[in-house]
Design a protein around this motif. Structure first.
Motif, mmCIF file in Angstrom:
data_model
loop_
_atom_site.group_PDB
_atom_site.id
_atom_site.type_symbol
_atom_site.label_atom_id
_atom_site.label_comp_id
_atom_site.label_asym_id
_atom_site.label_seq_id
_atom_site.Cartn_x
_atom_site.Cartn_y
_atom_site.Cartn_z
ATOM 1 N N THR A 98 16.799 -7.028 12.736
ATOM 2 C CA THR A 98 16.840 -8.224 11.904
ATOM 3 C C THR A 98 15.478 -8.899 11.806
ATOM 4 O OG1 THR A 98 17.428 -9.735 13.726
ATOM 5 C CG2 THR A 98 19.243 -8.649 12.557
ATOM 6 N N ARG A 99 14.565 -8.548 12.687
ATOM 7 C CA ARG A 99 13.238 -9.162 12.702
ATOM 8 C C ARG A 99 12.182 -8.299 12.011
ATOM 9 N NH1 ARG A 99 12.562 -13.558 15.407
ATOM 10 N NH2 ARG A 99 14.287 -14.382 16.643
ATOM 11 N N SER A 100 12.596 -7.184 11.450
ATOM 12 C CA SER A 100 11.649 -6.275 10.801
ATOM 13 C C SER A 100 12.138 -5.932 9.398
ATOM 14 C CB SER A 100 11.514 -4.985 11.623
ATOM 15 O OG SER A 100 10.702 -4.046 10.953
ATOM 16 N N ASP A 101 11.188 -5.689 8.499
ATOM 17 C CA ASP A 101 11.552 -5.208 7.168
ATOM 18 C C ASP A 101 11.472 -3.685 7.076
ATOM 19 O OD1 ASP A 101 8.815 -4.822 7.249
ATOM 20 O OD2 ASP A 101 8.368 -5.919 5.421
ATOM 21 N N GLN A 102 11.245 -3.040 8.214
ATOM 22 C CA GLN A 102 11.009 -1.600 8.178
ATOM 23 C C GLN A 102 12.233 -0.805 7.736
ATOM 24 O OE1 GLN A 102 10.667 1.476 11.535
ATOM 25 N NE2 GLN A 102 8.611 0.613 11.458
ATOM 26 N N ARG A 103 13.416 -1.178 8.223
ATOM 27 C CA ARG A 103 14.615 -0.414 7.853
ATOM 28 C C ARG A 103 14.843 -0.440 6.349
ATOM 29 N NH1 ARG A 103 20.296 -1.290 10.878
ATOM 30 N NH2 ARG A 103 19.368 0.171 12.365
ATOM 31 N N ARG A 104 14.603 -1.585 5.728
ATOM 32 C CA ARG A 104 14.754 -1.673 4.265
ATOM 33 C C ARG A 104 13.752 -0.759 3.569
ATOM 34 N NH1 ARG A 104 11.785 -4.060 0.706
ATOM 35 N NH2 ARG A 104 10.698 -5.374 2.220
ATOM 36 N N LEU A 105 12.522 -0.724 4.061
ATOM 37 C CA LEU A 105 11.511 0.149 3.465
ATOM 38 C C LEU A 105 11.905 1.618 3.611
ATOM 39 C CD1 LEU A 105 8.247 -1.614 4.719
ATOM 40 C CD2 LEU A 105 9.282 -1.757 2.439
ATOM 41 N N ILE A 106 12.427 1.978 4.775
ATOM 42 C CA ILE A 106 12.872 3.360 4.994
ATOM 43 C C ILE A 106 14.023 3.690 4.049
ATOM 44 C CG2 ILE A 106 13.987 4.929 6.641
ATOM 45 C CD1 ILE A 106 12.474 3.417 8.864
ATOM 46 N N ALA A 107 14.999 2.795 3.965
ATOM 47 C CA ALA A 107 16.152 3.034 3.083
ATOM 48 C C ALA A 107 15.712 3.182 1.634
ATOM 49 C CB ALA A 107 17.153 1.894 3.225
ATOM 50 N N ASP A 108 14.832 2.304 1.183
ATOM 51 C CA ASP A 108 14.361 2.387 -0.201
ATOM 52 C C ASP A 108 13.669 3.730 -0.460
ATOM 53 O OD1 ASP A 108 15.296 -0.152 -0.647
ATOM 54 O OD2 ASP A 108 13.319 -1.123 -0.563
ATOM 55 N N HIS A 109 12.869 4.163 0.487
ATOM 56 C CA HIS A 109 12.142 5.426 0.308
ATOM 57 C C HIS A 109 13.102 6.613 0.289
ATOM 58 C CE1 HIS A 109 8.796 8.266 0.616
ATOM 59 N NE2 HIS A 109 9.513 8.903 1.526
ATOM 60 N N LEU A 110 14.028 6.655 1.244
ATOM 61 C CA LEU A 110 14.939 7.801 1.323
ATOM 62 C C LEU A 110 15.930 7.811 0.162
ATOM 63 C CD1 LEU A 110 15.654 8.062 5.165
ATOM 64 C CD2 LEU A 110 13.968 9.286 3.782
ATOM 65 N N VAL A 111 16.334 6.650 -0.312
ATOM 66 C CA VAL A 111 17.202 6.601 -1.488
ATOM 67 C C VAL A 111 16.511 7.250 -2.677
ATOM 68 C CG1 VAL A 111 18.073 5.002 -3.250
ATOM 69 C CG2 VAL A 111 18.683 4.674 -0.848
ATOM 70 N N THR A 112 15.232 6.987 -2.837
ATOM 71 C CA THR A 112 14.470 7.606 -3.929
ATOM 72 C C THR A 112 14.438 9.112 -3.789
ATOM 73 O OG1 THR A 112 13.075 5.640 -4.131
ATOM 74 C CG2 THR A 112 12.223 7.676 -5.065
ATOM 75 N N VAL A 113 14.263 9.591 -2.556
ATOM 76 C CA VAL A 113 14.245 11.038 -2.303
ATOM 77 C C VAL A 113 15.600 11.659 -2.621
ATOM 78 C CG1 VAL A 113 14.013 12.809 -0.517
ATOM 79 C CG2 VAL A 113 12.411 10.883 -0.566
ATOM 80 N N LEU A 114 16.675 11.037 -2.133
ATOM 81 C CA LEU A 114 18.008 11.621 -2.285
ATOM 82 C C LEU A 114 18.525 11.513 -3.710
ATOM 83 C CD1 LEU A 114 19.753 10.408 0.993
ATOM 84 C CD2 LEU A 114 18.631 12.596 0.547
ATOM 85 N N ALA A 115 18.102 10.509 -4.435
ATOM 86 C CA ALA A 115 18.592 10.327 -5.805
ATOM 87 C C ALA A 115 18.199 11.487 -6.712
ATOM 88 C CB ALA A 115 18.071 9.014 -6.374
ATOM 89 N N ASP A 116 17.193 12.261 -6.313
ATOM 90 C CA ASP A 116 16.777 13.416 -7.119
ATOM 91 C C ASP A 116 17.718 14.609 -6.957
ATOM 92 O OD1 ASP A 116 14.596 12.127 -8.173
ATOM 93 O OD2 ASP A 116 13.218 12.819 -6.622
ATOM 94 N N ARG A 117 18.611 14.555 -5.970
ATOM 95 C CA ARG A 117 19.525 15.679 -5.731
ATOM 96 C C ARG A 117 20.779 15.481 -6.569
ATOM 97 N NH1 ARG A 117 18.896 19.402 -1.934
ATOM 98 N NH2 ARG A 117 16.897 19.350 -0.832
ATOM 99 N N ARG A 118 20.786 16.066 -7.750
ATOM 100 C CA ARG A 118 21.835 15.801 -8.736
ATOM 101 C C ARG A 118 22.682 17.026 -9.064
ATOM 102 N NH1 ARG A 118 20.901 10.977 -11.352
ATOM 103 N NH2 ARG A 118 18.921 9.964 -10.855
ATOM 104 N N ILE A 119 22.465 18.130 -8.353
ATOM 105 C CA ILE A 119 23.151 19.363 -8.717
ATOM 106 C C ILE A 119 24.014 19.835 -7.550
ATOM 107 C CG2 ILE A 119 22.877 21.778 -9.409
ATOM 108 C CD1 ILE A 119 20.208 20.992 -10.667
#
Length: 288
Positions: free
Chosen positions: A47-68
């Motif tokens: 709760t004291r860091s913004d790192q988890r949000r940054l990780i989630a945002d980055h990995l969501v971008t990676v996974l969103a490309d898997r569409r098949i």
């Protein structure tokens, strides 16, 4: 740590770290974190860091490309599922009708149960969830997986290169192995000094991961550094202990707080924060 704090000089910072090192030598090997309270203190730390949000945002971008086609994902060190729930929702929502197999591994039963609950709460019919209460080398997982993640869990494995080889072998064609790990930096200088060994080895940082990939014969696709920030201005003793991965003595606490104050830098709003970067490593399997 007000936004009016005077920046510390490098010599002052080194002097404070030297003071921590001296006090740690007097105290001896510090106790490690208790498994019974690890998940609670981890949640407070996050709760004291913004790192988890940054990780989630980055990995969501990676996974969103898997569409098949169907997808299978393995999260090593899944914890309470707070991060994985967002990733699983992304995979399920990119193509709502495709099957998504999402497997977690965590050595703590309480965290594993929370992981299952978090993914079940998504209420996605296409999502199949499994979890193993075990370490990675003990878990009875069967591949192939399209994506395998180690998010802040590579620190605890006994041998980095051996773990990377075993994980890579679980990937299917085009599969991705993603390791999220902390560099040494000013914060983990404290961890290196204060944290007790983990079952016979120290905690591994990003340079150890790079060396592990090289020893495993795996070619890194990219290394992305996410520049997180951590607010420890009024952190509790429990959060402070989690930060350095050790139970601090009363003599060490004020020295550690003074050091963290010294290494803090202003964020976009001018508030002083401790740099909390994380590196994201990725290799892909294309030999099958």
């Amino acid at each position: 740590m007000s936004n009016l704090a005077r920046p510390s000089s490098p010599s002052e910072t080194l002097g404070l770290l030297d003071a921590v090192i001296s006090a740690r030598a007097v105290a001896g090997v510090l106790p490690g974190l208790a498994p019974a309270t690890y998940a609670r203190d981890h949640a407070c730390f996050e709760t004291r860091s913004d790192q988890r949000r940054l990780i989630a945002d980055h990995l969501v971008t990676v996974l969103a490309d898997r569409r098949i086609g169907p997808i299978s994902m393995l999260s090593v060190g899944c914890g309470d599922g707070a991060l994985d729930a967002r990733l699983a929702a992304t995979l399920a929502d990119v193509l709502p009708t495709r099957p998504v197999r999402y497997v977690g591994i965590d050595p703590y039963a309480g965290s594993a149960a929370a992981f299952v609950a978090a993914l079940s709460d998504l209420d996605r019919e296409s999502l199949e969830t499994q979890v193993h209460v075990a370490t990675f080398d003990e878990a009875p997982v069967a591949g192939p997986f399209d994506v395998i993640t180690f998010v802040h869990s590579m620190y605890y494995v006994p041998r980095v290169a051996e773990t990377l080889r075993a994980a890579f072998d679980l990937l299917g064609p085009g599969g991705e192995l993603i390791v999220v790990n902390a560099p040494r930096g000013v914060l983990n200088a404290l961890v290196g000094v204060l944290a007790p060994p983990l079952e016979g080895h120290r905690q591994w940082f990003s340079d150890d991961v790079v060396a592990g990939f090289a020893e495993a014969g795996q070619q890194l696709e990219e290394i992305v550094t996410l520049e997180g920030r951590l607010d420890l201005a009024v952190a509790s003793d429990a959060v402070l202990d989690f930060t350095v991965q050790a139970r601090l003595t009363p003599e060490l606490r004020p020295l550690v707080r003074a050091y963290l104050h010294a290494v803090s830098v202003p964020d976009a709003s001018g508030e002083m924060r401790v740099p909390h970067p994380v590196d994201v490593f990725c290799v892909k399997r294309s030999d099958l």
